[in-house]
Design a protein around this motif. Structure first.
Motif, mmCIF file in Angstrom:
data_model
loop_
_atom_site.group_PDB
_atom_site.id
_atom_site.type_symbol
_atom_site.label_atom_id
_atom_site.label_comp_id
_atom_site.label_asym_id
_atom_site.label_seq_id
_atom_site.Cartn_x
_atom_site.Cartn_y
_atom_site.Cartn_z
ATOM 1 N N SER A 1 9.766 3.420 -1.636
ATOM 2 C CA SER A 1 10.440 2.598 -2.642
ATOM 3 C C SER A 1 11.943 2.584 -2.408
ATOM 4 C CB SER A 1 10.123 3.135 -4.036
ATOM 5 O OG SER A 1 10.828 2.437 -5.036
ATOM 6 N N ALA A 2 12.513 3.743 -2.133
ATOM 7 C CA ALA A 2 13.952 3.829 -1.876
ATOM 8 C C ALA A 2 14.336 3.071 -0.610
ATOM 9 C CB ALA A 2 14.372 5.292 -1.767
ATOM 10 N N ALA A 3 13.475 3.117 0.403
ATOM 11 C CA ALA A 3 13.756 2.405 1.656
ATOM 12 C C ALA A 3 13.761 0.898 1.434
ATOM 13 C CB ALA A 3 12.722 2.791 2.715
ATOM 14 N N ILE A 4 12.854 0.412 0.594
ATOM 15 C CA ILE A 4 12.832 -1.013 0.254
ATOM 16 C C ILE A 4 14.130 -1.404 -0.447
ATOM 17 C CG2 ILE A 4 11.735 -2.708 -1.275
ATOM 18 C CD1 ILE A 4 9.063 -1.211 -0.640
ATOM 19 N N ALA A 5 14.557 -0.589 -1.408
ATOM 20 C CA ALA A 5 15.799 -0.875 -2.131
ATOM 21 C C ALA A 5 16.992 -0.904 -1.179
ATOM 22 C CB ALA A 5 16.015 0.156 -3.231
ATOM 23 N N ASN A 6 17.032 0.032 -0.238
ATOM 24 C CA ASN A 6 18.143 0.076 0.706
ATOM 25 C C ASN A 6 18.144 -1.137 1.632
ATOM 26 O OD1 ASN A 6 19.153 2.488 -0.286
ATOM 27 N ND2 ASN A 6 17.935 3.746 1.109
ATOM 28 N N ALA A 7 16.958 -1.563 2.061
ATOM 29 C CA ALA A 7 16.866 -2.733 2.940
ATOM 30 C C ALA A 7 17.351 -3.990 2.219
ATOM 31 C CB ALA A 7 15.426 -2.909 3.423
ATOM 32 N N PHE A 8 16.948 -4.137 0.961
ATOM 33 C CA PHE A 8 17.411 -5.294 0.189
ATOM 34 C C PHE A 8 18.920 -5.214 -0.062
ATOM 35 C CE2 PHE A 8 13.382 -7.148 -1.834
ATOM 36 C CZ PHE A 8 13.630 -8.423 -1.344
ATOM 37 N N ALA A 9 19.428 -4.014 -0.339
ATOM 38 C CA ALA A 9 20.869 -3.871 -0.583
ATOM 39 C C ALA A 9 21.667 -4.326 0.630
ATOM 40 C CB ALA A 9 21.194 -2.421 -0.937
ATOM 41 N N ALA A 10 21.205 -3.953 1.828
ATOM 42 C CA ALA A 10 21.885 -4.385 3.053
ATOM 43 C C ALA A 10 21.804 -5.901 3.208
ATOM 44 C CB ALA A 10 21.262 -3.686 4.265
ATOM 45 N N PHE A 11 20.652 -6.472 2.906
ATOM 46 C CA PHE A 11 20.457 -7.920 3.052
ATOM 47 C C PHE A 11 21.413 -8.681 2.156
ATOM 48 C CE2 PHE A 11 18.142 -11.872 2.043
ATOM 49 C CZ PHE A 11 17.890 -12.343 3.325
ATOM 50 N N PHE A 12 21.596 -8.200 0.910
ATOM 51 C CA PHE A 12 22.427 -8.936 -0.038
ATOM 52 C C PHE A 12 23.925 -8.667 0.127
ATOM 53 C CE2 PHE A 12 18.438 -9.825 -2.261
ATOM 54 C CZ PHE A 12 18.637 -11.181 -2.524
ATOM 55 N N THR B 1 6.085 -10.321 -4.557
ATOM 56 C CA THR B 1 6.851 -9.943 -5.750
ATOM 57 C C THR B 1 7.180 -8.451 -5.909
ATOM 58 O OG1 THR B 1 4.780 -9.913 -7.032
ATOM 59 C CG2 THR B 1 6.088 -11.952 -7.077
ATOM 60 N N PRO B 2 6.334 -7.493 -5.503
ATOM 61 C CA PRO B 2 6.597 -6.100 -5.890
ATOM 62 C C PRO B 2 7.879 -5.495 -5.321
ATOM 63 C CG PRO B 2 4.295 -6.379 -5.235
ATOM 64 C CD PRO B 2 5.020 -7.624 -4.857
ATOM 65 N N PHE B 3 8.260 -5.855 -4.093
ATOM 66 C CA PHE B 3 9.433 -5.229 -3.498
ATOM 67 C C PHE B 3 10.691 -5.489 -4.327
ATOM 68 C CE2 PHE B 3 7.957 -5.098 1.244
ATOM 69 C CZ PHE B 3 6.857 -4.356 0.869
ATOM 70 N N ASP C 1 0.829 -1.208 0.000
ATOM 71 C CA ASP C 1 0.000 0.000 0.000
ATOM 72 C C ASP C 1 0.861 1.254 0.000
ATOM 73 O OD1 ASP C 1 -2.319 -1.467 -0.017
ATOM 74 O OD2 ASP C 1 -2.663 -1.321 2.146
ATOM 75 N N ALA C 2 2.018 1.188 0.633
ATOM 76 C CA ALA C 2 2.879 2.372 0.728
ATOM 77 C C ALA C 2 3.457 2.780 -0.613
ATOM 78 C CB ALA C 2 4.011 2.098 1.721
ATOM 79 N N ILE C 3 3.564 1.829 -1.561
ATOM 80 C CA ILE C 3 4.177 2.139 -2.849
ATOM 81 C C ILE C 3 3.171 2.213 -4.004
ATOM 82 C CG2 ILE C 3 6.507 1.353 -2.318
ATOM 83 C CD1 ILE C 3 5.797 -1.403 -3.337
ATOM 84 N N MET C 4 1.909 1.781 -3.774
ATOM 85 C CA MET C 4 0.910 1.785 -4.844
ATOM 86 C C MET C 4 0.603 3.157 -5.422
ATOM 87 S SD MET C 4 0.091 -1.143 -5.952
ATOM 88 C CE MET C 4 -1.417 -0.806 -6.874
ATOM 89 N N PRO C 5 0.744 4.274 -4.647
ATOM 90 C CA PRO C 5 0.502 5.575 -5.279
ATOM 91 C C PRO C 5 1.317 5.827 -6.542
ATOM 92 C CG PRO C 5 0.559 5.854 -2.915
ATOM 93 C CD PRO C 5 0.962 4.415 -3.195
ATOM 94 N N LEU C 6 2.467 5.179 -6.666
ATOM 95 C CA LEU C 6 3.285 5.387 -7.868
ATOM 96 C C LEU C 6 2.570 4.867 -9.106
ATOM 97 C CD1 LEU C 6 6.804 4.437 -6.485
ATOM 98 C CD2 LEU C 6 5.771 6.704 -6.709
ATOM 99 N N GLN C 7 1.972 3.683 -9.013
ATOM 100 C CA GLN C 7 1.234 3.131 -10.153
ATOM 101 C C GLN C 7 0.012 3.984 -10.463
ATOM 102 O OE1 GLN C 7 0.589 -1.152 -10.301
ATOM 103 N NE2 GLN C 7 -1.525 -0.857 -10.941
ATOM 104 N N HIS C 8 -0.737 4.339 -9.430
ATOM 105 C CA HIS C 8 -1.953 5.136 -9.647
ATOM 106 C C HIS C 8 -1.621 6.493 -10.245
ATOM 107 C CE1 HIS C 8 -3.806 2.694 -6.094
ATOM 108 N NE2 HIS C 8 -3.694 1.985 -7.197
ATOM 109 N N ALA C 9 -0.593 7.157 -9.710
ATOM 110 C CA ALA C 9 -0.217 8.478 -10.211
ATOM 111 C C ALA C 9 0.322 8.391 -11.634
ATOM 112 C CB ALA C 9 0.816 9.115 -9.285
ATOM 113 N N GLY C 10 1.056 7.306 -11.939
ATOM 114 C CA GLY C 10 1.548 7.131 -13.299
ATOM 115 C C GLY C 10 0.420 6.991 -14.301
ATOM 116 N N LEU C 11 -0.574 6.183 -13.959
ATOM 117 C CA LEU C 11 -1.741 6.040 -14.833
ATOM 118 C C LEU C 11 -2.465 7.373 -14.988
ATOM 119 C CD1 LEU C 11 -3.143 2.639 -13.562
ATOM 120 C CD2 LEU C 11 -2.406 3.124 -15.901
ATOM 121 N N ALA C 12 -2.610 8.109 -13.886
ATOM 122 C CA ALA C 12 -3.307 9.403 -13.944
ATOM 123 C C ALA C 12 -2.553 10.403 -14.807
ATOM 124 C CB ALA C 12 -3.501 9.952 -12.531
#
Length: 453
Positions: A351-362, A402-404, A300-311
């Motif tokens: 979105s950036a926070a998700i990317a950073n969390a995954f970067a640390a994990f890997f 899958t989305p993250f 839900d925190a990242i879905m505004p990107l899809q909605h705003a892109g369509l708009a």
């Protein structure tokens, strides 16, 4: 499943045991016989057979082609020059692509032959494959069920044996979840590994990738090599690591729920646990470990990107006539028009926070194994199953795993893992660090071999 893999077709072609024209005619006949599946929404036999004849001529001239004569379905949002490509939308019902996307250009150069256009939901923005132009795509194992979306047409075409190879797109799992639901393999490369476009304007901000779908990871690896590599027409395209690592030396983690508080059906959870036991028994060193997410991390925190892109793309048309759109897409556009700039910026920060969390994990693991989907396929008329894990499910609860990965720009593949008591498949998702696509595909082939035993 197709009678022959892409590897076998290319080998037969190179050895003179078949021709591209013969192979294309056989694929077109299978597509015609499977009309009720509604997986392939456009065919152009004259165009296909002319392309196939040209491939035959290239072989006679001595040209080596890694995908020689392989028939392929391309999703209805990727440009194939000279073909009708619509995004499943009435707005583009008469659109003829002026030229190939880079990925399709490279496929054709490698000898593949486009035999049809595969169904997608409108603008590839829905977790089931229905559209105003073409209606609903059906599950190959049960026509009352959906294959998921948005690459349901390409995935169903491969699973039904119409073609050995299809090309989809993936901005949130669109080419991993449908393959998981129909029992084939779907690969989301690292962002930029395969050039994206030229083509339609994208509603997704820096997320969508070209995504091969095939019966197994070996065919995906073959087609990936034909499409991979930077191209100046895509400023986001990049080079991936050339050297693949041996799975025996890789640090492998298993996360049963991707570190999220989400529901999963027992049959999927138990099937994944059994697969992990088999992989461990085969000698892989697997530890259970979850990524650590920032507080409030949900889809839900990242879905505004899809909605705003369509708009941004279709808001003006929506204001004039909302009925031209799929009602589910219309609701997304309407929601996108209501988001404030601060709310969209908040989604970008999430979105950036998700990317950073995954970067640390890997930095501490090389491969992550998770479910691809929390459930098997559901009725064709619903956006999602009513229940998952014994709890009422929201329309997007089927898409949680899958989305993250898209927001972190990582490569991920879904491979067949098991089935429920009715024979409906589910998938194992394997994820790696950005740029490690070749290592991931090598690992996927080894894991498939173990799980087939």
């Amino acid at each position: 499943m197709p009678a022959h893999s892409a590897r076998e077709i290319a080998a037969d072609f190179a050895a003179g045991r078949t021709s591209a024209v013969e192979t294309a005619k056989a694929a077109l006949a299978r597509i015609e016989a499977a009309k009720a599946l509604n997986a392939v929404v456009t065919i152009d036999p004259a165009h296909t057979l002319a392309d196939a004849a040209a491939v035959d001529d290239r072989l006679r001239a001595g040209e080596a082609m890694p995908l020689a004569g392989v028939p392929v379905i391309v999703k209805d949002n990727i440009w194939v020059g000279g073909w009708r490509v619509t995004q499943g939308s009435r707005l583009f019902s008469d659109f003829i692509a002026p030229h190939d996307a880079v990925a399709i250009e490279r496929l054709r150069r490698a000898g593949a032959v486009v035999v049809g256009i595969g169904a997608t939901s409108e603008f590839a923005c829905k977790g089931v494959t229905t559209s105003p132009l073409y209606g609903s795509t059906r599950h190959p194992l049960d026509p009352a069920l959906t294959p998921g979306g948005s690459s349901g047409g390409p995935a169903a075409a491969v699973a039904a044996g119409l073609v050995p190879l299809a090309i989809g797109t993936d901005a949130g799992g669109s080419s991993r979840r449908p393959p998981a639901h129909v029992g084939v393999a779907g690969f989301k490369p690292s962002y930029g590994a395969i050039p994206y476009g030229p083509g339609f304007a994208e509603p997704f901000f820096g997320l969508s990738v070209i995504a091969p779908i095939a019966a197994d990871a070996a065919d995906i690896a073959l087609v990936f090599e034909a499409m991979v590599g930077a191209d100046p027409r895509d400023p986001d395209s990049s080079v991936v690591a050339l050297q693949a690592e041996d799975i025996g030396g890789q640090r492998i983690a298993f996360s049963p729920r991707l570190g999220l508080d989400v529901a999963i059906d027992d049959v999927v959870a138990n099937g994944l646990a059994s697969a992990i036991e088999r992989l461990s028994a085969a000698g892989l060193c697997i530890t259970q470990r979850d990524p650590v997410w920032p507080a409030g991390t949900t889809e839900d925190a990242i879905m505004p990107l899809q909605h705003a892109g369509l708009a941004a793309l279709y808001g003006d048309t929506f204001r004039k006539d909302p009925t031209i759109f799929d009602p589910d897409i219309a609701r997304q556009i309407e929601r996108g028009l209501s988001w404030s700039g601060a709310e969209v910026a908040g989604a970008l920060l999430a979105s950036a926070a998700i990317a950073n969390a995954f970067a640390a994990f890997f930095t501490e693991v090389d491969l992550l194994l998770t479910p691809t989907v929390p459930c098997v396929a559901w009725p064709l008329t619903q956006l999602g199953p009513d229940m998952i894990g014994g709890k009422p499910a929201s329309p997007r609860a089927h898409a949680v795993f899958t989305p993250f990965i898209n927001h972190a720009h990582l490569p991920a593949i879904s491979i067949r893992c098991g089935t429920d008591r009715c024979g409906l498949p589910f998938g194992l998702q394997i994820i790696a660090a950005r740029g490690q696509d070749r290592s991931l595909l090598g690992a996927a082939q080894e894991i498939e071999a173990i799980l087939r035993v």
